[in-house]
Design a protein around this motif. Structure first.
Motif, PDB file in Angstrom:
ATOM      1  N   UNK A 118       0.845  -1.197   0.000  1.00 36.01           N
ATOM      2  CA  UNK A 118       0.000   0.000   0.000  1.00 36.01           C
ATOM      3  C   UNK A 118       0.878   1.244   0.000  1.00 36.01           C
ATOM      4  N   UNK A 119       0.739   2.071  -1.031  1.00 38.30           N
ATOM      5  CA  UNK A 119       1.565   3.278  -1.147  1.00 38.30           C
ATOM      6  C   UNK A 119       1.261   4.282  -0.045  1.00 38.30           C
ATOM      7  N   UNK A 120      -0.014   4.408   0.329  1.00 38.10           N
ATOM      8  CA  UNK A 120      -0.394   5.380   1.359  1.00 38.10           C
ATOM      9  C   UNK A 120       0.227   5.008   2.701  1.00 38.10           C
ATOM     10  N   UNK A 121       0.158   3.743   3.065  1.00 36.17           N
ATOM     11  CA  UNK A 121       0.730   3.302   4.346  1.00 36.17           C
ATOM     12  C   UNK A 121       2.232   3.511   4.378  1.00 36.17           C
ATOM     13  N   UNK A 122       2.913   3.209   3.283  1.00 38.83           N
ATOM     14  CA  UNK A 122       4.365   3.402   3.256  1.00 38.83           C
ATOM     15  C   UNK A 122       4.722   4.882   3.383  1.00 38.83           C
ATOM     16  N   UNK A 123       3.904   5.739   2.800  1.00 40.44           N
ATOM     17  CA  UNK A 123       4.163   7.171   2.908  1.00 40.44           C
ATOM     18  C   UNK A 123       3.912   7.670   4.329  1.00 40.44           C
ATOM     19  N   UNK A 124       2.891   7.135   4.993  1.00 42.26           N
ATOM     20  CA  UNK A 124       2.617   7.531   6.370  1.00 42.26           C
ATOM     21  C   UNK A 124       3.723   7.074   7.317  1.00 42.26           C
ATOM     22  N   UNK A 125       4.390   5.986   6.976  1.00 38.63           N
ATOM     23  CA  UNK A 125       5.450   5.462   7.837  1.00 38.63           C
ATOM     24  C   UNK A 125       6.729   6.284   7.768  1.00 38.63           C
ATOM     25  N   UNK A 126       6.800   7.274   6.890  1.00 39.13           N
ATOM     26  CA  UNK A 126       7.951   8.183   6.901  1.00 39.13           C
ATOM     27  C   UNK A 126       7.921   9.117   8.104  1.00 39.13           C
ATOM     28  N   UNK A 127       6.781   9.200   8.785  1.00 40.71           N
ATOM     29  CA  UNK A 127       6.671  10.011   9.998  1.00 40.71           C
ATOM     30  C   UNK A 127       7.317   9.262  11.154  1.00 40.71           C
ATOM     31  N   UNK A 128       8.165   9.887  11.940  1.00 41.34           N
ATOM     32  CA  UNK A 128       8.799   9.182  13.072  1.00 41.34           C
ATOM     33  C   UNK A 128       7.769   8.739  14.105  1.00 41.34           C
ATOM     34  N   UNK A 184       5.606   6.338  13.657  1.00 43.11           N
ATOM     35  CA  UNK A 184       4.478   5.680  12.985  1.00 43.11           C
ATOM     36  C   UNK A 184       4.979   4.406  12.324  1.00 43.11           C
ATOM     37  N   UNK A 185       4.424   3.267  12.751  1.00 50.30           N
ATOM     38  CA  UNK A 185       4.811   1.978  12.198  1.00 50.30           C
ATOM     39  C   UNK A 185       3.720   1.370  11.342  1.00 50.30           C
ATOM     40  N   UNK A 186       3.869   0.101  10.971  1.00 49.55           N
ATOM     41  CA  UNK A 186       2.880  -0.541  10.095  1.00 49.55           C
ATOM     42  C   UNK A 186       1.478  -0.596  10.686  1.00 49.55           C
ATOM     43  N   UNK A 187       1.366  -0.920  11.974  1.00 45.28           N
ATOM     44  CA  UNK A 187       0.042  -1.051  12.586  1.00 45.28           C
ATOM     45  C   UNK A 187      -0.666   0.302  12.630  1.00 45.28           C
ATOM     46  N   UNK A 188       0.051   1.351  13.017  1.00 47.86           N
ATOM     47  CA  UNK A 188      -0.558   2.683  13.113  1.00 47.86           C
ATOM     48  C   UNK A 188      -0.983   3.173  11.733  1.00 47.86           C
ATOM     49  N   UNK A 189      -0.127   2.995  10.742  1.00 50.80           N
ATOM     50  CA  UNK A 189      -0.457   3.475   9.396  1.00 50.80           C
ATOM     51  C   UNK A 189      -1.644   2.727   8.807  1.00 50.80           C
ATOM     52  N   UNK A 190      -1.694   1.408   9.015  1.00 52.22           N
ATOM     53  CA  UNK A 190      -2.810   0.631   8.483  1.00 52.22           C
ATOM     54  C   UNK A 190      -4.108   0.969   9.206  1.00 52.22           C
ATOM     55  N   UNK A 191      -4.032   1.139  10.516  1.00 51.46           N
ATOM     56  CA  UNK A 191      -5.228   1.515  11.276  1.00 51.46           C
ATOM     57  C   UNK A 191      -5.735   2.897  10.868  1.00 51.46           C
ATOM     58  N   UNK A 192      -4.828   3.822  10.608  1.00 52.38           N
ATOM     59  CA  UNK A 192      -5.239   5.169  10.206  1.00 52.38           C
ATOM     60  C   UNK A 192      -5.930   5.143   8.842  1.00 52.38           C
ATOM     61  N   UNK A 193      -5.381   4.385   7.902  1.00 52.46           N
ATOM     62  CA  UNK A 193      -6.009   4.310   6.577  1.00 52.46           C
ATOM     63  C   UNK A 193      -7.369   3.631   6.649  1.00 52.46           C
ATOM     64  N   UNK A 194      -7.516   2.644   7.551  1.00 51.21           N
ATOM     65  CA  UNK A 194      -8.807   1.965   7.690  1.00 51.21           C
ATOM     66  C   UNK A 194      -9.828   2.841   8.404  1.00 51.21           C
ATOM     67  N   UNK A 195      -9.373   3.679   9.333  1.00 49.76           N
ATOM     68  CA  UNK A 195     -10.290   4.528  10.093  1.00 49.76           C
ATOM     69  C   UNK A 195     -10.745   5.734   9.280  1.00 49.76           C
TER      70      UNK A 195
END
Length: 345
Positions: free
Chosen positions: A209-219, A221-232
């Motif tokens: 997922x491109x969006x999740x990988x881009x969100x993980x550039x934030x210090x 923020x890991x895989x679980x946080x990025x995936x949960x944010x995109x789902x929410x």
């Protein structure tokens, strides 16, 4: 004449009430809680339905999708707002709740709730199942520690990898206790294995997922946080501004104003609890574990010096949500320094 319908959903049956534009009750009945049965009643040519109200709940996503596919003007409404509106009734029954929801539709006094897409629902189910297995495994470990403490056996600080060896070492000379612990350790091992399977599925989903990988550039923020944010969040365009994400996740203070009294309380805690918890944990990691400095960490440390660490963590969690939404909307990555962000702009 226009008509308005209200649905009070339960597991087996749904109370349905249809009003006309003057507030007169046209029909009240109970229908099986299934989209096809509800659509069959609501699509009667005698009704010119303007709005169909459905309170957010466990079955709301399934029923909403089915009624929307049937071409009905269904609206999913916010639970707290509905509860406050229906609280004025003397007797709380399914029939009265359905009538009250229909009145909310008629007078246009409701707060709509976004119903997530099927992809976000699947991701949410994955994260919820993963969290459930993790919590049960931790609960078994804590119970094992408590049971052994009754016999004077202290597990101590031990990692999850060496936990089983440590337990077997402690109960080596106690056959009866060793048999009990063997059952608990087997259950724990099974939960850990299933948890690892779901965790790998999370990592694979984030990697693709491109969006999740881009969100993980934030210090922080890991895989679980990025995936949960995109789902929410599901669809970032449903928020007019990124600052609106903080209140939607319950990370802004509650204002209670009456006359000369003007009190600012704690955060509202409305919205998604799991996402709010993950953002809080990500803020803690950024403040306490991430060694590399950024303008975001410097800002949070300044807030901690002025207001204390607990408030700084909440403020940072709220700002993380805003930044994640902004990166998602703009299609950009996190800038570690303000100078690089200005240069890019």
């Amino acid at each position: 004449m226009k008509h308005y319908a209200g649905l009070d959903v339960s597991v087996k049956e749904t109370s349905l009430c249809i009003l006309d534009e003057t507030g007169k009750v046209c029909r009240e009945l109970k229908v099986t809680s299934h989209p096809d049965d509800l659509a069959q009643v609501l699509r009667d040519p005698a009704w010119r339905l303007e709005r169909v109200g459905l309170e957010a709940g466990p079955l709301s996503q399934w029923l909403y999708s089915g009624l929307a596919m049937a071409g009905l003007p269904v609206i999913c409404i916010e639970t707290r707002h509905t509860k406050a509106f229906l609280k004025a009734q003397v007797n709380k029954t399914d029939r009265n709740d359905a009538r009250g929801i229909a009145q909310m539709m008629r007078v246009n006094l409701f707060r709509p709730v976004h119903v997530t897409t099927l992809t976000s629902q699947n991701r949410r189910a994955l994260l919820t199942a993963r969290k459930l297995l993790q919590e049960k495994a931790i609960a078994i470990e804590n119970d094992i520690r408590g049971l052994l403490r009754n016999f004077g056996l202290k597990v101590g600080i031990i990692g999850k990898v060496r936990f089983e060896d440590r337990i077997r070492e402690l109960v080596a000379g106690l056959p009866e206790l060793a048999e009990i612990m063997a059952c608990l350790l087997e259950a724990r091992q099974s939960l850990r294995e299933r948890f690892a399977i779901l965790h790998r599925k999370v990592l694979v989903t984030v990697r693709d997922d491109d969006v999740c990988r881009r969100l993980m550039t934030i210090p922080g923020v890991g895989p679980v946080v990025s995936l949960a944010f995109s789902a929410t969040i599901d669809i970032p365009a449903r928020f007019k501004t990124s600052k609106a994400v903080g209140p939607a996740l319950g990370l802004t203070p509650v204002l209670n104003q009456s006359g000369e009294s003007n009190r600012i309380g704690r955060v509202s805690l409305c919205g998604d609890a799991m996402m709010r918890t993950l953002l809080y944990e990500a803020a803690q990691v950024l403040l306490t574990r991430v060694q590399k400095w950024s303008w975001l960490k410097a800002w949070a440390m300044a807030v901690a010096r002025r207001r204390g660490l607990p408030k700084a963590i909440v403020a940072l969690a709220r700002r993380l949500a805003v930044i994640m939404h902004r990166l998602w909307s703009d299609g950009t990555e996190f800038r570690w320094t303000r100078e690089s962000a200005v240069a890019t702009a």
